[in-house]
Scaffold this motif. Structure first.
Motif, PDB file in Angstrom:
ATOM      1  N   ARG A  65       0.843  -1.234   0.068  1.00 30.39           N
ATOM      2  CA  ARG A  65       0.018  -0.027  -0.054  1.00 30.39           C
ATOM      3  C   ARG A  65       0.877   1.267   0.081  1.00 30.39           C
ATOM      4  NH1 ARG A  65      -3.528  -1.479  -2.416  1.00 30.39           N
ATOM      5  NH2 ARG A  65      -4.543   0.498  -1.905  1.00 30.39           N
ATOM      6  N   SER A  66       2.030   1.335  -0.565  1.00 33.31           N
ATOM      7  CA  SER A  66       3.137   2.262  -0.501  1.00 33.31           C
ATOM      8  C   SER A  66       3.973   2.453  -1.626  1.00 33.31           C
ATOM      9  CB  SER A  66       3.857   2.170   0.775  1.00 33.31           C
ATOM     10  OG  SER A  66       4.630   0.998   0.887  1.00 33.31           O
ATOM     11  N   HIS A  67       4.561   3.497  -1.651  1.00 37.23           N
ATOM     12  CA  HIS A  67       5.813   3.657  -2.497  1.00 37.23           C
ATOM     13  C   HIS A  67       6.761   3.532  -2.020  1.00 37.23           C
ATOM     14  CE1 HIS A  67       7.847   6.903  -5.402  1.00 37.23           C
ATOM     15  NE2 HIS A  67       8.065   5.714  -5.619  1.00 37.23           N
ATOM     16  N   THR A  68       7.818   2.690  -2.726  1.00 39.61           N
ATOM     17  CA  THR A  68       9.103   2.195  -1.938  1.00 39.61           C
ATOM     18  C   THR A  68      10.437   2.750  -2.808  1.00 39.61           C
ATOM     19  OG1 THR A  68       9.270   0.220  -2.769  1.00 39.61           O
ATOM     20  CG2 THR A  68       8.191   0.454  -0.546  1.00 39.61           C
ATOM     21  N   ILE A  69      11.374   3.230  -2.464  1.00 33.83           N
ATOM     22  CA  ILE A  69      12.354   3.479  -3.069  1.00 33.83           C
ATOM     23  C   ILE A  69      13.873   2.805  -2.474  1.00 33.83           C
ATOM     24  CG2 ILE A  69      14.107   5.416  -3.939  1.00 33.83           C
ATOM     25  CD1 ILE A  69      11.939   7.265  -3.398  1.00 33.83           C
ATOM     26  N   PHE A  70      14.240   2.131  -3.255  1.00 31.90           N
ATOM     27  CA  PHE A  70      15.585   1.124  -2.891  1.00 31.90           C
ATOM     28  C   PHE A  70      16.500   1.574  -3.836  1.00 31.90           C
ATOM     29  CE2 PHE A  70      18.659  -2.639  -3.117  1.00 31.90           C
ATOM     30  CZ  PHE A  70      18.332  -2.951  -1.726  1.00 31.90           C
ATOM     31  N   ARG A  71      17.581   2.321  -2.964  1.00 27.72           N
ATOM     32  CA  ARG A  71      18.671   2.826  -3.657  1.00 27.72           C
ATOM     33  C   ARG A  71      20.030   2.252  -3.366  1.00 27.72           C
ATOM     34  NH1 ARG A  71      20.402   9.094  -2.133  1.00 27.72           N
ATOM     35  NH2 ARG A  71      20.570   8.024  -0.145  1.00 27.72           N
ATOM     36  N   ILE A  72      20.825   2.246  -4.385  1.00 27.61           N
ATOM     37  CA  ILE A  72      22.243   1.811  -4.463  1.00 27.61           C
ATOM     38  C   ILE A  72      23.034   2.851  -4.938  1.00 27.61           C
ATOM     39  CG2 ILE A  72      23.887  -0.336  -5.523  1.00 27.61           C
ATOM     40  CD1 ILE A  72      21.589  -1.900  -6.061  1.00 27.61           C
ATOM     41  N   ILE A  73      24.008   3.254  -3.846  1.00 31.65           N
ATOM     42  CA  ILE A  73      24.890   4.225  -4.120  1.00 31.65           C
ATOM     43  C   ILE A  73      26.342   3.564  -4.600  1.00 31.65           C
ATOM     44  CG2 ILE A  73      26.185   6.211  -3.309  1.00 31.65           C
ATOM     45  CD1 ILE A  73      23.540   6.723  -3.986  1.00 31.65           C
ATOM     46  N   ILE A  74      26.848   3.754  -5.801  1.00 29.43           N
ATOM     47  CA  ILE A  74      28.109   2.949  -6.283  1.00 29.43           C
ATOM     48  C   ILE A  74      29.137   4.176  -6.461  1.00 29.43           C
ATOM     49  CG2 ILE A  74      29.132   1.815  -8.232  1.00 29.43           C
ATOM     50  CD1 ILE A  74      26.432   1.428  -9.285  1.00 29.43           C
ATOM     51  N   GLU A  75      30.150   4.041  -5.225  1.00 26.88           N
ATOM     52  CA  GLU A  75      31.329   4.814  -5.449  1.00 26.88           C
ATOM     53  C   GLU A  75      32.532   4.006  -6.126  1.00 26.88           C
ATOM     54  OE1 GLU A  75      32.181   7.108  -1.692  1.00 26.88           O
ATOM     55  OE2 GLU A  75      30.477   6.347  -0.723  1.00 26.88           O
ATOM     56  N   SER A  76      33.390   4.518  -6.749  1.00 27.16           N
ATOM     57  CA  SER A  76      34.422   4.126  -7.297  1.00 27.16           C
ATOM     58  C   SER A  76      35.400   4.994  -7.520  1.00 27.16           C
ATOM     59  CB  SER A  76      33.928   3.596  -8.760  1.00 27.16           C
ATOM     60  OG  SER A  76      33.598   4.526  -9.710  1.00 27.16           O
ATOM     61  N   ARG A  77      36.778   4.586  -7.552  1.00 27.51           N
ATOM     62  CA  ARG A  77      37.874   5.315  -7.820  1.00 27.51           C
ATOM     63  C   ARG A  77      38.988   4.395  -8.565  1.00 27.51           C
ATOM     64  NH1 ARG A  77      40.532   6.499  -1.755  1.00 27.51           N
ATOM     65  NH2 ARG A  77      41.032   4.341  -1.425  1.00 27.51           N
ATOM     66  N   SER A  78      39.843   5.019  -9.285  1.00 31.53           N
ATOM     67  CA  SER A  78      41.149   4.293  -9.676  1.00 31.53           C
ATOM     68  C   SER A  78      41.857   3.935  -8.455  1.00 31.53           C
ATOM     69  CB  SER A  78      41.849   5.411 -10.629  1.00 31.53           C
ATOM     70  OG  SER A  78      42.920   4.578 -11.088  1.00 31.53           O
ATOM     71  N   ARG A  79      42.539   2.809  -8.470  1.00 33.67           N
ATOM     72  CA  ARG A  79      43.167   2.330  -7.378  1.00 33.67           C
ATOM     73  C   ARG A  79      44.406   3.322  -7.163  1.00 33.67           C
ATOM     74  NH1 ARG A  79      41.776  -2.453  -5.628  1.00 33.67           N
ATOM     75  NH2 ARG A  79      40.232  -3.761  -6.936  1.00 33.67           N
ATOM     76  N   CYS A  80      44.901   4.184  -8.271  1.00 32.72           N
ATOM     77  CA  CYS A  80      46.093   4.821  -7.783  1.00 32.72           C
ATOM     78  C   CYS A  80      45.637   6.473  -7.515  1.00 32.72           C
ATOM     79  CB  CYS A  80      47.061   4.926  -9.258  1.00 32.72           C
ATOM     80  SG  CYS A  80      46.048   5.641 -10.446  1.00 32.72           S
ATOM     81  N   GLU A  81      44.167   6.667  -7.368  1.00 31.00           N
ATOM     82  CA  GLU A  81      43.679   7.922  -7.134  1.00 31.00           C
ATOM     83  C   GLU A  81      43.237   7.691  -5.456  1.00 31.00           C
ATOM     84  OE1 GLU A  81      40.526   8.709  -9.671  1.00 31.00           O
ATOM     85  OE2 GLU A  81      41.923   9.122 -11.369  1.00 31.00           O
ATOM     86  N   THR A  82      43.030   9.188  -5.030  1.00 28.58           N
ATOM     87  CA  THR A  82      42.490   9.316  -3.519  1.00 28.58           C
ATOM     88  C   THR A  82      40.848   9.555  -3.550  1.00 28.58           C
ATOM     89  OG1 THR A  82      43.398  11.700  -3.322  1.00 28.58           O
ATOM     90  CG2 THR A  82      44.823   9.944  -2.775  1.00 28.58           C
ATOM     91  N   GLY A  83      40.574  10.484  -4.599  1.00 23.39           N
ATOM     92  CA  GLY A  83      39.045  10.793  -4.734  1.00 23.39           C
ATOM     93  C   GLY A  83      38.248   9.950  -5.291  1.00 23.39           C
TER      94      GLY A  83
END
Length: 234
Positions: free
Chosen positions: A203-221
């Motif tokens: 009886r509702s609206h649902t939001i399932f969110r997946i946040i994907i963070e990535s960086r190069s193995r030689c970077e810090t950000g």
């Protein structure tokens, strides 16, 4: 970058109750067009108000895998490559949203297929490091509930043109099974009621969110991208 919104329609088979009461099939699918069948003549109606065209139409023989491959997989590919994506399922109760998104004992749903695809993409890209965070909310009677903690009446704020839900919890996930476990955990807290069309109607609206963070193995950000899977009951 913002792609166009695509609309896909899926026609489900008649369920046992509809077959018992003799409900006729009132639609015919040809390519990406749905035609209404006249109940009197049993013929396709050519009136413009009875002909509906969409970006994709899936007939009653289509599987969740068919829907995923045609509509959803390209969005997952975009998300893994740095673009936000949303998959939104809408329809009245008993129309098949839960089956399509969550699947059944015999058929995997779009959500599980999405999760597996994300982790396959991660494994195929060893030059980057990834971190996945998952959240799950329910909107019911204008109230937001965190389905991972049970916290209710969460507040929404608009900060720097970004909508943020305050005090929303997130869980780190490192395997496909851990994401699915989070989803099942949240499903137990959803509002469900019996209706004339469905014994266990969400009886509702649902939001399932997946946040994907990535960086190069030689970077810090790191870069942060979101993919959201939503369902809405009317």
């Amino acid at each position: 970058m913002c792609d166009n919104i695509l609309v896909a329609v899926r026609l489900r088979p008649l369920i046992e109750r509809e077959i018992t009461f003799g409900n006729p099939i009132c639609w015919k699918v040809e390519n990406n067009t749905v035609y209404q069948i006249d109940p009197q003549t049993k013929q396709i109606s050519e009136h413009s108000s009875s002909v509906f065209k969409f970006d994709h139409v899936f007939d009653m023989k289509a599987t969740n895998r068919d829907v995923y491959e045609k509509v959803t997989k390209p969005l997952v590919d975009s998300a893994v490559n740095g673009f936000n994506a949303t998959i939104f399922a809408y329809g009245q109760t008993s129309s098949g949203k839960t089956h399509t998104m969550m699947g059944s004992k015999t058929e995997r749903g779009v959500l599980e297929l999405v999760v597996n695809e994300i982790f396959e993409a991660i494994e195929s890209n060893p030059d980057r490091e990834y971190l996945l965070r998952v959240s799950f909310i329910e909107i019911y009677q204008e109230q937001i509930t965190d389905l991972l903690t049970g916290s209710t009446r969460l507040k929404v704020s608009d900060t720097h043109n970004e909508v943020v839900i305050k005090e929303l919890s997130e869980e780190m996930c490192s395997t496909p099974d851990s994401v699915i476990d989070v989803m099942k955990k949240g499903e137990k807290l959803r509002h469900i009621a019996c209706t004339n069309m469905n014994e266990r109607s969400s009886r509702s609206h649902t939001i399932f969110r997946i946040i994907i963070e990535s960086r190069s193995r030689c970077e810090t950000g790191s870069d942060e991208i979101a993919i959201q899977l939503s369902s809405k009951s009317s």
